[in-house]
Structures are given as C-alpha cells and as structure tokens.
Design a protein around this motif. Structure first.
Motif, PDB file in Angstrom:
ATOM      1  N   PRO A  13       0.837  -1.209   0.000  1.00 53.43           N
ATOM      2  CA  PRO A  13       0.000   0.000   0.000  1.00 53.43           C
ATOM      3  C   PRO A  13       0.866   1.250   0.000  1.00 53.43           C
ATOM      4  CG  PRO A  13       0.014  -1.048   2.169  1.00 53.43           C
ATOM      5  CD  PRO A  13       0.704  -1.989   1.234  1.00 53.43           C
ATOM      6  N   SER A  17      -1.994   5.414   2.404  1.00 50.48           N
ATOM      7  CA  SER A  17      -2.835   4.289   2.807  1.00 50.48           C
ATOM      8  C   SER A  17      -2.322   3.661   4.098  1.00 50.48           C
ATOM      9  CB  SER A  17      -2.869   3.248   1.687  1.00 50.48           C
ATOM     10  OG  SER A  17      -3.679   2.153   2.043  1.00 50.48           O
ATOM     11  N   GLN A  18      -1.004   3.547   4.225  1.00 48.88           N
ATOM     12  CA  GLN A  18      -0.426   2.972   5.445  1.00 48.88           C
ATOM     13  C   GLN A  18      -0.673   3.862   6.651  1.00 48.88           C
ATOM     14  OE1 GLN A  18       3.655   1.341   5.091  1.00 48.88           O
ATOM     15  NE2 GLN A  18       3.467   1.699   2.897  1.00 48.88           N
ATOM     16  N   SER A  21      -4.469   3.896   7.679  1.00 50.85           N
ATOM     17  CA  SER A  21      -5.156   2.610   7.824  1.00 50.85           C
ATOM     18  C   SER A  21      -6.008   2.505   9.090  1.00 50.85           C
ATOM     19  CB  SER A  21      -4.143   1.462   7.771  1.00 50.85           C
ATOM     20  OG  SER A  21      -3.172   1.592   8.793  1.00 50.85           O
ATOM     21  N   ARG A  24      -9.319   4.302   8.127  1.00 54.28           N
ATOM     22  CA  ARG A  24      -9.769   4.198   6.737  1.00 54.28           C
ATOM     23  C   ARG A  24     -11.296   4.071   6.644  1.00 54.28           C
ATOM     24  NH1 ARG A  24      -7.026   0.064   5.315  1.00 54.28           N
ATOM     25  NH2 ARG A  24      -5.294   1.166   4.356  1.00 54.28           N
TER      26      ARG A  24
END
Length: 605
Positions: A13, A17-18, A21, A24
């Motif tokens: 990712p 995105s990391q 997370s 999310r």
C-alpha cells in the motif's frame, strides 16, 4: 527476480494508505455521507426547474389559473426541496464531524507513535540529523496530514456527489443535450494533460536551476568574510546573477506551456462558457422540435454548476501530492530502526563501581564502511583510560558505542558482565555520565536542563551541582536565574553551555564518566573552569577520556592508541614511549606542553 520484486512493491500500500489505515473505514463513511448530503442539497435546483415546468409548460390558460390548478404539486415540490436541503446539510455536517474526530484520533496516534519510536532509536541517530528534520516530520508533516484527513475526503465526496447527481439528472432530462453540455469537461482534461506533459519535459531543467540558485546563495553567504577580505564581491555577485538568469529561463520554459493552457482549460469549463453552450444548442434543439424551451431550463441551472466541483477536484488532487510526501516522511520516521532489546534485565542493581568491558567489538555504518574492528578494552573501576589517535581513527565512535548511541555490529559491551542491550535505558544512564564536545541543551529552563536525568532533584541539589560545575554564579546573573529559558532569556556561550552539561552529569552522580574533547570548543577562560569542574567531579570514578592533546592524558592508567579503527597499542605513558612506536611518534610530533593544575589533577584523580 526483479519482476517479482516489482510485483511485491506494487502490492504494498502507498504511504498515505499505510498512515491512514487505522481510520480508513471512518474516512470512507464520511466521504460517502458528504457525497449523499451534497446530492440532497442540489434537489432544490431540480425543484426550481420542475416548478418552472409546471408554471410555464402548461398549454392554454393564464399563469394564475395554472398556479391554481397545480398549487398542491408546487407546494409539494417546495417542501421536498427544503427538506432535502436541510437533510443534506445535516448529513454533510455529520460527515465533517466524523472526519474531524478521525483526524484527532490519527494525529494523537501518530504523535504518540513517533514519540515512542524516537525514545527507542539510537541516540546516534539524532546526532546525524538536524533537529529541523525531526521537527518537520513530527510537526509540519503531521499538520499537513491533518488537512488531508479533516478536509480532503469530505471535499472529495462532495465534489464527486455533485458531479454524479448533476450528470445523472441531465441525462434523465434529455440525453442529447446532456452529451452536449458535458463536452467541455473532457476537453478540459485533454488540454490540461497536454500542458502537463509539455511542462514535464522541462522539469529537470527547472529543478536543476533551483538547485544552482540554492548553491549560489549558500556559497555567497558562507563566503562573505573571504569575499570582503579579498575584494572578490564582483565575481561572487556574478556567480549568483548567472544562476538567477539561468533559473529564470528554466522557469519560463517550465511555466510557459502550462500557464496558457491552464487559462484556456479553465475558460473552457467556466460556468459562463458551459451556459453559453447549453443555450446555443438548447435553442437549436427547440427549433428542431426535439424539446420545448422550458426543457432547457434544468440544463441552464445545473450544467454550469458542474464546473466548480470539477475544478475543486483538481485543486485537492494537487494538495494530495504534498500529503504524499508528508506521509512518506512520517512513515519513514515510524520505521526508523530502533535499538535492539535483548532479554532486558528489569531494575538490575549494579555494584557501586561497575566494570566496563568491550569484547571483540566491531562497528560499521554499512557493509562497505567499517569504522572499528575487533576492539577489546577493560575499564577497571576507578581508573582513567585515555583514547588517542589521528582524526577519523574512530575515537568518538568508540565513545558513543560505550554510551549506546548505537550498537556494535559484532561483539558486545558489558557493564558488570551484563550486555548493554539487556540494560534498560533508564538504568544504563544512571551508571554512565558523559560530557561531549557537542553540547545538547533542550528548550527549557536552566533548572530543567540540569535536572534532566533527575527531574525530582531539589533546588539545593541542582545548585550544588551547578557550583561543582563552576556555573552557579553565571546562572544567577541571568534575568530569571535558574528559571531562565535556554534560547530565550538564557543566552549562554559554548563554554557556559558545556558547564551546564557538566552540572547535569554531576547531579546524576554516575560511577562511570565518558569525556569526548569536553574543552575542545571552549575559550581559555572557560577551559580552565571546565577542567577545574571535571577534576573535582572525576575523583573516584571510572573515566574514559577521548583526547587530541597528549599532554592532557600522560598520567592516565591506560592509554589506548586507535588507528584505522583498530587498537594499535596500549599501556601507560612511559610504557608506550619505551616501545618507540605510534604513540612515541605522536608525542614527538605534538611536543610536550605544560599542563594546568586542573588538567594534571583530572588525570591523577
């Protein structure tokens, strides 16, 4: 193999995105709510078009009779429009609330995670980085991510929702005029994409020109004393002027295809342009009998409104690039290698005079750069060990390994037989004090700086430590004495800062003391004060001294000569002179200078 590596990299990712997370799901929910809410807030536009259709679309009769006949339907449309508007605003508000709560959660999580991570990284990691680099990741970059989490996703949802419901509504009303009305928008992306490609060809030139300016500025500022001394200002100014001229040309090449195309692209999707297209083709379709005049009204109301969310999408996408860079830096900080924790001994009680040993130790920054090789040392309790050698031999690296600024790549260092990696940090630094050439004082009061290792120390203990470091009288001269803040109303010279760091070590009262050129940056007056403070403080302690001046360490119990990362020889001053080897050569080259009483007392303590 490379293809597999690339495939694995693609599966990973992205940095955003990391980082996001943990929240999310909340961000997706908020984006969907913002999109649905925006769709509902646009219902009144359809309501206006519907009322107009009822009012003016009926054949025969007056407007008043038409209103009388359709009064119920009109009021129904008004009520639905108003209710939809307020429900939509409420849903958008809920979405905004969710993102802000999620933002508070992730910001708190990132700051705590970064703080915990930094508490575990080697101290040497900090010495190789500017404080601004850490501050950027912990403060500025997390602040940039705040803009992303708190505003980007709801703005994205609102924009997509507005565009989606508008396009669907137009196609429901009349697919032919809908196709014509949205033609400017694909053209916008085509023109913009072409401009971006044209500019990208000059990106390398642009970045290179900016780098030249930065280098010219640094060179000019750093060289001002030499420039003035040798009257070379004309040449220096010419170098900077040439860099500026080169950058101007690069900047124009980069922006010229972009600015004109951007202006044209924005003009194509401007509300006025879209409205003009709708009216022109709407009139044509009415003449062809494909639709009535009142059927053009929904397109005149809705189609121009697509421009704003579309341009907003472009704006927030541009901001996403900055957020990506910030996320990468924050993620890099959170992935910083930490000191190895091996079977830590909880609250281990060391002897009053613990023995320090270095066993078959080697250290390298990487596989290609070996700094120390196979070092063996035994620092007996109460003795003075001096480490000498040429610049770059590895002396300071050895001192920092003993302080566990980083860990050896091979071998081990023990304190009373316990590997340093097994000793909790708080227990380790209760037993090892250090005074280094680079003084590190925090932005806090002088009192807090001295009591950094013992925050519960009394005022008397802090003052006694300051007296022992010969800095008490200087502190009293500060505007607020011990309450003066370093960097604000406590402006201390390098030597005075060094004495504050000595007071910090005195208050900690460790049995082992590491000194790395503690007086190297001090003037003559401060050097005497520092040497006097160290001579009193060092009595009865195990001492490791890193020195360049051999006359200051000739009375050491053991002198270790380090060259090219290895111990070349060791022994007392006389033993090494008798060997007539490296140390003897250094002694002859350096000559013997008379020591001060404080220096002699320090080595004889």
């Amino acid at each position: 193999m490379n293809l597999n590596a690339e495939a694995e990299a693609k599966k990973q990712p992205g940095p955003i995105s990391q980082i996001l997370s943990p929240i999310r799901a909340k961000l997706i929910l908020a984006s969907v709510l913002a999109g649905l809410g925006t769709m509902l807030t646009l219902v009144p536009l359809a309501g206006i078009a519907h009322i107009a259709s009822i009012t003016f679309g009926m054949q025969g009769g007056s407007i008043s009779s038409a209103l009388a006949m359709s009064q119920h339907e009109i009021w129904q449309t008004v009520i639905i429009s108003i209710v939809s508007l307020f429900i939509g605003l409420a849903i958008v508000t809920i979405g905004e609330l969710i993102t802000h709560l999620a933002d508070n959660h992730i910001t708190h999580h990132l700051r705590i995670a970064a703080t915990k991570r930094l508490s575990l990284v080697p101290i040497g990691w900090f010495t190789s980085r500017a404080s601004g680099e850490v501050k950027q990741a912990m403060q500025d970059d997390i602040g940039t991510l705040h803009e992303l989490t708190a505003h980007f996703f709801t703005t994205l949802g609102r924009s997509i929702g507005a565009i989606l419901i508008s396009v669907i509504y137009l196609f429901v009303m009349d697919w032919r005029l809908a196709i014509v009305a949205i033609i400017p928008f694909p053209i916008f992306f085509m023109v913009l994409g072409s401009a971006m490609k044209a500019s990208e060809t000059h990106m390398g030139e642009f970045v290179g020109g900016l780098t030249k300016i930065n280098n010219a500025v640094v060179e000019f500022v750093n060289g001002i004393p030499v420039i003035k001394a040798f009257g070379a200002s004309g040449k220096a100014h010419k170098s900077y002027s040439d860099a500026v001229k080169s950058f101007v040309e690069s900047f124009l090449n980069f922006t010229r295809p972009l600015t004109g195309s951007m202006a044209n692209a924005n003009a194509i999707v401007s509300p006025v342009a879209v409205l003009g297209i709708v009216l022109i083709f709407g009139t044509l379709f009415v003449k062809l009998g494909w639709m009535t005049a009142v059927d053009v009204l929904p397109f005149a109301l809705v189609a121009p409104g697509i421009s704003v969310p579309l341009l907003l999408l472009g704006f927030i996408t541009h901001g996403l690039r900055n957020a990506t860079g910030s996320a990468e830096r924050v993620q890099a900080l959170l992935n910083t290698p930490v000191l190895e924790q091996v079977n830590q001994v909880a609250k281990y009680r060391f002897s009053s005079n613990p023995e320090f040993k270095v066993e078959n130790m080697s250290y390298g920054y990487n596989d290609q750069t070996q700094v120390l090789s196979n070092i063996n040392l035994d620092l007996k309790p109460g003795t003075v060990t001096a480490v000498v050698g040429s610049s770059g031999a590895g002396k300071s690296t050895l001192a920092r390994l003993l302080l566990r600024f980083f860990d050896p790549t091979e071998g081990r260092i023990t304190l009373d037989g316990v590997d340093l990696r097994q000793i909790p940090t708080i227990d380790l630094y209760k037993n090892i004090g250090f005074v280094l050439q680079e003084v590190r004082l925090i932005h806090a009061s002088v009192r807090d700086n001295i009591a950094l290792g013992r925050p519960n120390a009394t005022q008397k203990e802090i003052e006694d430590a300051a007296r022992a470091a010969n800095v008490h009288e200087r502190i009293l001269e500060l505007p607020r004495g011990y309450d003066s803040v370093i960097g604000e109303d406590a402006q201390l010279s390098g030597g005075e800062q060094q004495r504050v760091s000595i007071a910090r070590a005195v208050l900690l009262d460790p049995p082992i003391l590491v000194l790395d050129e503690a007086t190297a940056a001090a003037d003559a007056e401060n050097e005497v004060a520092i040497q006097e403070a160290l001579s009193k403080f060092a009595k009865g302690r195990t001492l490791l001294v890193i020195a360049h001046r051999l006359d200051t360490i000739m009375h050491s119990d053991n002198i270790v000569v380090v060259e090219n990362g290895s111990i070349e020889e060791q022994g007392t001053h006389q033993q090494l002179l008798d060997k007539n080897s490296r140390y003897a050569n250094l002694w002859r080259l350096g000559g013997y200078a008379a020591m001060s009483e404080q220096q002699e007392e320090l080595l004889q303590c």
